[in-house]
Motif scaffolding. Structure first.
Motif, mmCIF file in Angstrom:
data_model
loop_
_atom_site.group_PDB
_atom_site.id
_atom_site.type_symbol
_atom_site.label_atom_id
_atom_site.label_comp_id
_atom_site.label_asym_id
_atom_site.label_seq_id
_atom_site.Cartn_x
_atom_site.Cartn_y
_atom_site.Cartn_z
ATOM 1 N N PHE A 1 2.126 6.725 -3.213
ATOM 2 C CA PHE A 1 0.688 6.220 -2.995
ATOM 3 C C PHE A 1 0.553 5.186 -3.778
ATOM 4 C CE2 PHE A 1 1.389 10.807 -2.241
ATOM 5 C CZ PHE A 1 0.478 11.117 -0.976
ATOM 6 N N ASP A 2 -0.385 4.374 -3.287
ATOM 7 C CA ASP A 2 -0.867 3.143 -4.011
ATOM 8 C C ASP A 2 -1.893 3.409 -5.218
ATOM 9 O OD1 ASP A 2 -0.136 1.291 -2.051
ATOM 10 O OD2 ASP A 2 -1.402 2.064 -0.917
ATOM 11 N N MET A 3 -2.415 4.765 -5.194
ATOM 12 C CA MET A 3 -3.481 5.267 -6.155
ATOM 13 C C MET A 3 -3.177 6.713 -6.161
ATOM 14 S SD MET A 3 -7.677 4.828 -6.707
ATOM 15 C CE MET A 3 -7.529 3.250 -6.411
ATOM 16 N N VAL A 4 -2.995 7.310 -7.638
ATOM 17 C CA VAL A 4 -2.789 8.612 -7.730
ATOM 18 C C VAL A 4 -3.975 8.876 -8.631
ATOM 19 C CG1 VAL A 4 -1.654 10.638 -8.467
ATOM 20 C CG2 VAL A 4 -0.555 8.706 -6.969
ATOM 21 N N ILE A 5 -4.992 9.957 -8.262
ATOM 22 C CA ILE A 5 -6.117 10.361 -9.226
ATOM 23 C C ILE A 5 -5.729 11.809 -9.876
ATOM 24 C CG2 ILE A 5 -8.517 10.962 -9.388
ATOM 25 C CD1 ILE A 5 -8.748 8.996 -6.917
ATOM 26 N N LEU A 6 -5.573 12.042 -11.144
ATOM 27 C CA LEU A 6 -5.425 13.124 -11.870
ATOM 28 C C LEU A 6 -6.609 13.490 -12.497
ATOM 29 C CD1 LEU A 6 -1.975 12.494 -13.421
ATOM 30 C CD2 LEU A 6 -2.467 13.873 -11.347
ATOM 31 N N THR B 1 -16.266 2.544 -9.967
ATOM 32 C CA THR B 1 -15.104 1.597 -9.873
ATOM 33 C C THR B 1 -14.280 1.722 -9.090
ATOM 34 O OG1 THR B 1 -15.564 1.327 -12.452
ATOM 35 C CG2 THR B 1 -13.520 0.686 -11.729
ATOM 36 N N ILE B 2 -13.775 2.976 -8.951
ATOM 37 C CA ILE B 2 -12.700 3.158 -7.575
ATOM 38 C C ILE B 2 -13.172 2.394 -6.518
ATOM 39 C CG2 ILE B 2 -11.744 4.689 -6.109
ATOM 40 C CD1 ILE B 2 -11.630 6.696 -8.651
ATOM 41 N N LYS B 3 -14.501 2.721 -5.954
ATOM 42 C CA LYS B 3 -14.883 2.169 -4.890
ATOM 43 C C LYS B 3 -15.017 0.874 -4.768
ATOM 44 C CE LYS B 3 -19.515 2.130 -4.036
ATOM 45 N NZ LYS B 3 -20.822 2.437 -3.710
ATOM 46 N N ASN B 4 -15.425 0.107 -5.836
ATOM 47 C CA ASN B 4 -15.530 -1.443 -5.999
ATOM 48 C C ASN B 4 -14.590 -2.311 -6.215
ATOM 49 O OD1 ASN B 4 -18.326 -0.761 -5.187
ATOM 50 N ND2 ASN B 4 -19.254 -0.879 -7.123
ATOM 51 N N LYS B 5 -13.587 -1.498 -6.889
ATOM 52 C CA LYS B 5 -12.599 -2.460 -7.329
ATOM 53 C C LYS B 5 -11.267 -2.203 -6.939
ATOM 54 C CE LYS B 5 -12.587 -4.126 -11.576
ATOM 55 N NZ LYS B 5 -12.776 -4.203 -13.300
ATOM 56 N N TYR B 6 -10.884 -0.942 -6.827
ATOM 57 C CA TYR B 6 -9.532 -0.508 -6.529
ATOM 58 C C TYR B 6 -9.064 0.109 -5.290
ATOM 59 C CZ TYR B 6 -9.174 -1.443 -11.666
ATOM 60 O OH TYR B 6 -8.985 -2.032 -12.744
ATOM 61 N N ALA B 7 -10.090 0.377 -4.478
ATOM 62 C CA ALA B 7 -9.524 1.465 -3.464
ATOM 63 C C ALA B 7 -9.286 0.405 -2.023
ATOM 64 C CB ALA B 7 -10.825 2.159 -2.926
ATOM 65 N N LYS B 8 -9.621 -0.745 -1.827
ATOM 66 C CA LYS B 8 -9.637 -1.228 -0.647
ATOM 67 C C LYS B 8 -8.123 -1.781 -0.176
ATOM 68 C CE LYS B 8 -11.209 -5.346 1.927
ATOM 69 N NZ LYS B 8 -12.082 -6.488 1.780
ATOM 70 N N GLY B 9 -7.642 -1.200 1.146
ATOM 71 C CA GLY B 9 -6.366 -1.197 1.584
ATOM 72 C C GLY B 9 -5.624 -0.228 0.930
ATOM 73 N N LYS B 10 -5.787 0.879 0.046
ATOM 74 C CA LYS B 10 -5.064 1.673 -0.458
ATOM 75 C C LYS B 10 -4.779 2.978 0.150
ATOM 76 C CE LYS B 10 -4.271 -1.089 -4.012
ATOM 77 N NZ LYS B 10 -5.195 -2.347 -3.736
ATOM 78 N N ALA C 1 -13.377 6.308 -2.766
ATOM 79 C CA ALA C 1 -12.220 5.609 -2.217
ATOM 80 C C ALA C 1 -12.221 5.426 -0.834
ATOM 81 C CB ALA C 1 -10.674 6.205 -2.431
ATOM 82 N N ALA C 2 -12.733 6.220 0.029
ATOM 83 C CA ALA C 2 -12.804 5.812 1.395
ATOM 84 C C ALA C 2 -13.989 4.975 1.741
ATOM 85 C CB ALA C 2 -13.201 7.035 2.039
ATOM 86 N N LEU C 3 -15.067 4.887 0.998
ATOM 87 C CA LEU C 3 -16.084 4.010 1.335
ATOM 88 C C LEU C 3 -15.850 2.658 0.463
ATOM 89 C CD1 LEU C 3 -19.302 6.261 0.056
ATOM 90 C CD2 LEU C 3 -18.765 5.436 2.296
ATOM 91 N N GLY C 4 -14.872 2.626 -0.447
ATOM 92 C CA GLY C 4 -14.509 1.266 -0.837
ATOM 93 C C GLY C 4 -13.291 0.649 0.010
ATOM 94 N N GLY C 5 -13.041 1.393 1.212
ATOM 95 C CA GLY C 5 -12.050 0.587 1.988
ATOM 96 C C GLY C 5 -10.700 1.197 1.927
ATOM 97 N N ALA C 6 -10.377 2.294 1.418
ATOM 98 C CA ALA C 6 -9.029 2.819 1.272
ATOM 99 C C ALA C 6 -8.622 2.966 2.918
ATOM 100 C CB ALA C 6 -9.108 3.974 0.601
ATOM 101 N N VAL C 7 -7.209 2.974 2.988
ATOM 102 C CA VAL C 7 -6.713 3.116 4.424
ATOM 103 C C VAL C 7 -6.662 4.517 4.771
ATOM 104 C CG1 VAL C 7 -4.548 2.869 5.654
ATOM 105 C CG2 VAL C 7 -5.141 0.861 4.114
ATOM 106 N N LYS C 8 -6.191 5.369 3.719
ATOM 107 C CA LYS C 8 -6.212 6.762 3.926
ATOM 108 C C LYS C 8 -6.511 7.611 2.424
ATOM 109 C CE LYS C 8 -3.472 10.450 6.205
ATOM 110 N NZ LYS C 8 -2.196 10.642 6.928
ATOM 111 N N THR C 9 -7.009 8.649 2.432
ATOM 112 C CA THR C 9 -7.190 9.361 1.431
ATOM 113 C C THR C 9 -6.590 10.666 1.658
ATOM 114 O OG1 THR C 9 -9.248 10.566 1.882
ATOM 115 C CG2 THR C 9 -9.309 8.425 0.556
ATOM 116 N N THR C 10 -5.592 11.253 0.603
ATOM 117 C CA THR C 10 -5.219 12.740 0.744
ATOM 118 C C THR C 10 -5.651 13.518 -0.265
ATOM 119 O OG1 THR C 10 -3.027 11.801 1.698
ATOM 120 C CG2 THR C 10 -2.947 13.929 0.676
#
Length: 396
Positions: A293-298, A212-221, A237-246
């Protein structure tokens, strides 16, 4: 032949065990001193038969009911039937070319509490949660070898003090795998190590969440992944198009393991941040530096301790969420996850409500997940459905 012992159930516990509850707590039995691990036990309420199972002490209880039929023998045929039925339930996954790692036997959900079996592209990892279930090792291994196409079998003995993993050579049968063993879940690749301690490199129960992260929420984030372990959420997230992951985790091994997971997926590691640090210290740093951040995973462990911090999910999760809220952008997504079995989804949502009230913020729940289909559970044993994941949109 394995010895069978009769045990009497206290009146206060008879009703719940009769209703289908499979776990035998120490408080439910009038007396069990001197019973050996692996002993087959028959439970009675007076003269009324309740169920048959085995004696095996683990952190949850002293054994599991495996059948409600007094004449059913817990022999090789029993294990063959339970494993065969469980594998048939995963028929779609076995033929899914995008996924080569999943759970094939999930404890009490598949009829044998204290035992899990995971599949990694032809290799099987059997986890034993008590010395009691370990006494049935021959039956389980024989079932695997005789009924299924097996490349090799590894095991995890999780019955040391408080259920901790016992260090050992975990190879059991077949041929040894070459590591890293590359497996897939929804076309995300993972480097796994089946013989390097308790954890192999990826948590299989988060398959749907990562997808779900990959396909719906990561792009551009810009995505922050805390308690990141080997970075599986970051990879998704990176495979889903995230700008950057930390990715932030306290364990020193997390950095090389995360780098490896990026590399096996063809992701530019230099474009990502991988930080070895106490997550709680990182939150303070992020606030001080005005990072957001646009998305924070806990996805914290149920219990964690560092030099300066102790975290217990049952009481500290709202405070953890407050810190995540502080560095999440408006309309951003917080993915709150817990595998703590001592509370359910309703209480978990109460933690979310408490955290947002404390920060005077508003939110909307946009998605929620529990265990995927390859982790079946029993409605009579709610504790078995331990995973709770909520996608929260921060509205203000």
């Amino acid at each position: 032949m394995t010895k069978t012992t009769r045990l009497n159930v206290k009146k206060d516990f008879a009703k719940i065990l009769k209703s289908g509850f499979p776990l035998i707590s120490k408080d439910a039995i009038t007396a069990y001193e001197g019973i050996q691990e692996g002993t087959i036990i028959e439970l009675f309420d007076g003269q009324q038969f309740i169920g048959k199972g085995y004696f095996g002490v683990q952190n949850k209880g002293i054994g599991w009911i495996l059948t409600r039929k007094r004449d059913e023998r817990l022999d090789q045929s029993f294990f063959d039937q339970r494993l065969k039925k469980a594998f048939e339930r995963r028929g779609d996954l076995f033929i899914d070319e995008t996924t080569t790692a999943f759970r094939v036997f999930n404890g009490e959900g598949d009829g044998i509490g204290g035992l899990t079996i995971d599949y990694y592209d032809g290799y099987y990892v059997v986890s034993w949660y008590s010395e009691g279930i370990y006494t049935f090792k021959k039956q389980v291994i024989d079932s695997l070898l005789s009924l299924f196409d097996v490349k090799g079998i590894y095991e995890k003995k999780r019955f040391d003090v408080k259920g901790k993993y016992i260090e050992d050579d975990d190879f059991v049968a077949g041929e040894r795998a070459t590591f890293p063993l590359i497996v897939k879940q929804n076309d995300i690749q993972f480097a796994t190590y089946l013989n390097e301690g308790a954890m192999v490199g990826v948590f299989l129960d988060q398959r749907e969440v990562r997808n779900t992260i990959k396909n719906k929420y990561a792009k551009g984030k810009h995505v922050l992944n805390t308690f990141s372990y080997t970075g599986a959420f970051s990879v998704a997230a990176a495979l889903g198009g995230a700008v950057k992951t930390t990715s932030v985790d306290l364990a020193n091994r997390s950095k090389p393991k995360t780098i490896e997971q990026f590399q096996v997926n063809g992701i530019d590691v230099e474009a990502q941040d991988i930080i070895v640090e106490d997550v709680f210290n990182y939150f303070h740093y992020a606030v001080r530096k005005k990072l957001s951040f646009d998305m924070v995973i806990l996805d914290p462990p149920s219990f964690a301790r560092s030099k300066k911090h102790t975290f217990s999910a049952g009481k500290d999760y709202p405070a953890l969420l407050e810190q995540a809220i502080a560095i999440t952008k408006r309309d951003g997504i917080i993915i709150a996850s817990s595998n703590c079995s001592t509370f359910g989804m309703n209480k978990f949502k109460g933690f979310i409500e408490k955290a947002f009230k404390a920060t005077k913020g508003k939110y909307k729940i946009v998605e929620e997940y529990s265990l995927p289909s390859d982790f079946p559970t029993m409605k009579e044993y709610k504790e078995g459905n331990y995973l709770k994941v909520v996608f929260i949109q921060k509205l203000g």
